[in-house]
Design an enzyme around this catalytic site. Structure first.
Site, PDB file in Angstrom:
ATOM      1  N   ASP A  13      42.468 -50.294  11.752  1.00 53.69           N
ATOM      2  CA  ASP A  13      41.301 -50.767  11.023  1.00 53.69           C
ATOM      3  C   ASP A  13      41.703 -51.947  10.134  1.00 53.69           C
ATOM      4  O   ASP A  13      42.524 -51.781   9.224  1.00 53.69           O
ATOM      5  CB  ASP A  13      40.762 -49.620  10.160  1.00 53.69           C
ATOM      6  CG  ASP A  13      39.356 -49.847   9.659  1.00 53.69           C
ATOM      7  OD1 ASP A  13      38.818 -50.944   9.867  1.00 53.69           O
ATOM      8  OD2 ASP A  13      38.798 -48.919   9.049  1.00 53.69           O
ATOM      9  N   ASP A  14      41.159 -53.126  10.392  1.00 56.70           N
ATOM     10  CA  ASP A  14      41.490 -54.344   9.639  1.00 56.70           C
ATOM     11  C   ASP A  14      42.944 -54.771   9.827  1.00 56.70           C
ATOM     12  O   ASP A  14      43.531 -55.398   8.937  1.00 56.70           O
ATOM     13  CB  ASP A  14      41.212 -54.173   8.140  1.00 56.70           C
ATOM     14  CG  ASP A  14      39.733 -54.077   7.799  1.00 56.70           C
ATOM     15  OD1 ASP A  14      38.904 -54.110   8.727  1.00 56.70           O
ATOM     16  OD2 ASP A  14      39.403 -53.961   6.606  1.00 56.70           O
ATOM     17  N   CYS A  53      33.641 -53.743  11.509  1.00 53.59           N
ATOM     18  CA  CYS A  53      33.954 -52.401  12.002  1.00 53.59           C
ATOM     19  C   CYS A  53      32.951 -51.789  12.988  1.00 53.59           C
ATOM     20  O   CYS A  53      33.275 -51.534  14.141  1.00 53.59           O
ATOM     21  CB  CYS A  53      34.100 -51.438  10.821  1.00 53.59           C
ATOM     22  SG  CYS A  53      35.269 -51.929   9.557  1.00 53.59           S
ATOM     23  N   HIS A 108      32.291 -44.067  11.778  1.00 53.95           N
ATOM     24  CA  HIS A 108      31.563 -45.259  11.338  1.00 53.95           C
ATOM     25  C   HIS A 108      30.483 -45.713  12.313  1.00 53.95           C
ATOM     26  O   HIS A 108      30.190 -46.902  12.427  1.00 53.95           O
ATOM     27  CB  HIS A 108      32.527 -46.421  11.047  1.00 53.95           C
ATOM     28  CG  HIS A 108      31.980 -47.376  10.022  1.00 53.95           C
ATOM     29  ND1 HIS A 108      32.577 -48.565   9.702  1.00 53.95           N
ATOM     30  CD2 HIS A 108      30.854 -47.305   9.247  1.00 53.95           C
ATOM     31  CE1 HIS A 108      31.863 -49.192   8.773  1.00 53.95           C
ATOM     32  NE2 HIS A 108      30.821 -48.446   8.475  1.00 53.95           N
ATOM     33  N   ASP A 258      40.160 -53.097  15.194  1.00 52.56           N
ATOM     34  CA  ASP A 258      38.725 -53.345  15.290  1.00 52.56           C
ATOM     35  C   ASP A 258      38.317 -54.753  14.887  1.00 52.56           C
ATOM     36  O   ASP A 258      37.221 -55.209  15.230  1.00 52.56           O
ATOM     37  CB  ASP A 258      37.942 -52.311  14.470  1.00 52.56           C
ATOM     38  CG  ASP A 258      38.233 -52.369  12.983  1.00 52.56           C
ATOM     39  OD1 ASP A 258      39.213 -53.032  12.581  1.00 52.56           O
ATOM     40  OD2 ASP A 258      37.483 -51.738  12.209  1.00 52.56           O
ATOM     41  N   ASN A 259      39.151 -55.451  14.132  1.00 55.45           N
ATOM     42  CA  ASN A 259      38.865 -56.832  13.727  1.00 55.45           C
ATOM     43  C   ASN A 259      40.089 -57.362  13.010  1.00 55.45           C
ATOM     44  O   ASN A 259      41.111 -56.676  12.897  1.00 55.45           O
ATOM     45  CB  ASN A 259      37.619 -56.928  12.834  1.00 55.45           C
ATOM     46  CG  ASN A 259      37.575 -55.943  11.691  1.00 55.45           C
ATOM     47  OD1 ASN A 259      36.743 -55.027  11.678  1.00 55.45           O
ATOM     48  ND2 ASN A 259      38.474 -56.081  10.729  1.00 55.45           N
TER      49      ASN A 259
END
Length: 435
Positions: A13-14, A53, A108, A258-259
């Site tokens: 995540d991130d 996300c 999420h 995710d990004n």
């Protein structure tokens, strides 16, 4: 008949394109992921479907662009927040094929119980439903809203106060693998283990032992590096569970993010209203929230020792939505017929990364930004550098092969600019049309 492979899908995540040792980071200890990369195929041109996300996760699970999956924005965390519209997912499609399915980590895609992951094909569920939680209390905080505890084992709320969530997620996923892999010799079902970690997303919490490993780094980078080191250790536990169960050779393991890295001031625990630079995009322009490369290009690794080469690189552009058809292709032994899916199987490319393949145009849109990539060229419109407006680039064309940092606008190129502009016009028209 060849047994269907197990599948372990690990999502950070991130995590930026430059945050792993195997992708060029020299200051973050990621030995388990580096070893995983050496054992499989490194995806050097791999993309999230969105720079944030929820839409990225929707595309991963449905194989569709965010606008087709029905999630184009970051979803909230109140217990009445709706989420992913009902539709087939990777989990439900694999369960239809006889897989035992489990999710461990961040959902999420809807915090309302009606949108919980158990409604989308997962037999076993552990984790939280909102976008971020405190790593030790597992409470969701956002602005002036009342804090909400958010940790679930199936449909039951559970409290594990003081336990570091990254470690807990790794342990629960490893336990699922151990329980699911043990009976395989007796002809039991294969398993799908989806592990969407929340690390290194804020709040910036890391155990003292991991902070000590990176104590030489400056503030900001130190916290991110410690969280990534803890993530790597949790992934190591998952990989050990596969090895100890004798399931590592015929299990597909996928790792991605995710990004891109977050530059949000919320990453600073002291409340500073300045951009955070603890994560690394590896020299790419932009960050989370941007359709420049730093917001959407992510590290990617896929291994399947029984079927895929070790130490290879796939340099073709691919997206998270491609995983659903790729993994179903691997499971079925033939490419699935999926007219409702936007992604394509890249299994043949993974087996032979040197084989020629047809080009396709990939696109991204988020909060008025647009980007299209075809081959080495990428068009961006109204692109910004991160989460916050304004746009810094009304329109630009880049050659990503020569200029991966997107620093030189080519202007107009005969045969390329017009084609991409034409595709963009059609995309924008369809996007604006009522559903």
């Amino acid at each position: 008949m060849t047994p269907r492979p197990n599948i372990v899908l690990i999502y950070a995540d991130d995590l930026g394109w430059g945050d792993l040792g195997c992708f060029g980071a020299e200051d973050v200890p990621t030995p388990h992921l580096d070893a995983l990369c050496r054992r499989g195929v490194k995806l050097t041109q791999w993309y999230a479907n969105s720079p944030v996300c929820s839409p990225s996760r929707a595309s991963l699970l449905t194989g569709r662009y965010p606008e087709h999956a029905g999630v184009e924005a970051i979803l909230g965390g109140s217990r009445t927040t709706p989420g992913l519209p009902p539709q087939p997912t990777l989990a439900s499609r694999l369960r239809d094929r006889g897989y035992r399915t489990g999710i461990f980590g961040k959902w999420h895609l809807g915090a309302d119980p009606a949108f919980a992951p158990g409604r989308y094909g997962f037999d076993e569920v552990f984790g939280f439903r909102a976008g971020c939680v405190d790593y030790y209390s597992h409470i969701f905080y956002w602005g002036s809203r009342a804090p909400i505890h958010d940790l679930w084992d199936g449909e039951d709320e559970v409290w594990l106060n003081g336990e570091y969530l990254t470690t807990v997620i790794g342990r629960r996923a490893a336990d699922f693998i151990t329980r699911s892999a043990a009976p395989r010799a007796e002809g039991a079902a294969p398993f799908f283990c989806y592990v969407p970690f929340n690390a290194p997303h804020y709040p910036m919490h890391a155990p003292a032992e991991h902070m000590a490993r990176v104590a030489h780094l400056p503030p900001g980078r130190r916290e991110t590096a410690a969280m990534i080191a803890a993530l790597d250790d949790a992934i190591g536990e998952i990989l050990r569970a596969l090895e100890e169960a004798g399931a590592d050779q015929d299990t597909i393991v996928v790792f991605s993010s995710d990004n891109g890295p977050s530059r949000e001031s919320r990453n600073w625990l002291g409340g500073e209203e300045i951009s955070y630079h603890g994560g690394s995009s590896g020299g790419l322009r932009g960050a989370k929230g941007s359709v420049f490369e730093g917001g959407i290009r992510v590290p990617g690794i896929i291994t399947w020792p029984a079927r895929l080469p070790a130490g290879a690189e796939l340099t073709d552009p691919g997206m998270m939505m491609d995983l659903l058809p790729t993994l179903l292709h691997a499971s079925d032994g033939c490419a699935p017929d999926l007219p409702d899916v936007d992604g394509v199987s890249v299994l043949a490319a993974l087996r032979d990364p040197t084989a020629p393949r047809p080009e396709r145009t990939l696109h991204w849109t988020y909060e008025g930004q647009w980007a299209l990539r075809r081959g080495r060229h990428k068009l961006v419109v109204d692109a910004r550098e991160g989460m916050d407006p304004p746009a810094t680039t009304p329109r630009a064309l880049f050659d990503l092969a020569a200029d991966p940092a997107e620093s030189h606008d080519l202007g107009d190129l005969p045969g390329i600019s017009d084609a991409l502009e034409h595709e963009l016009a059609a995309l924008r028209e369809r996007h604006a049309a009522p559903a």
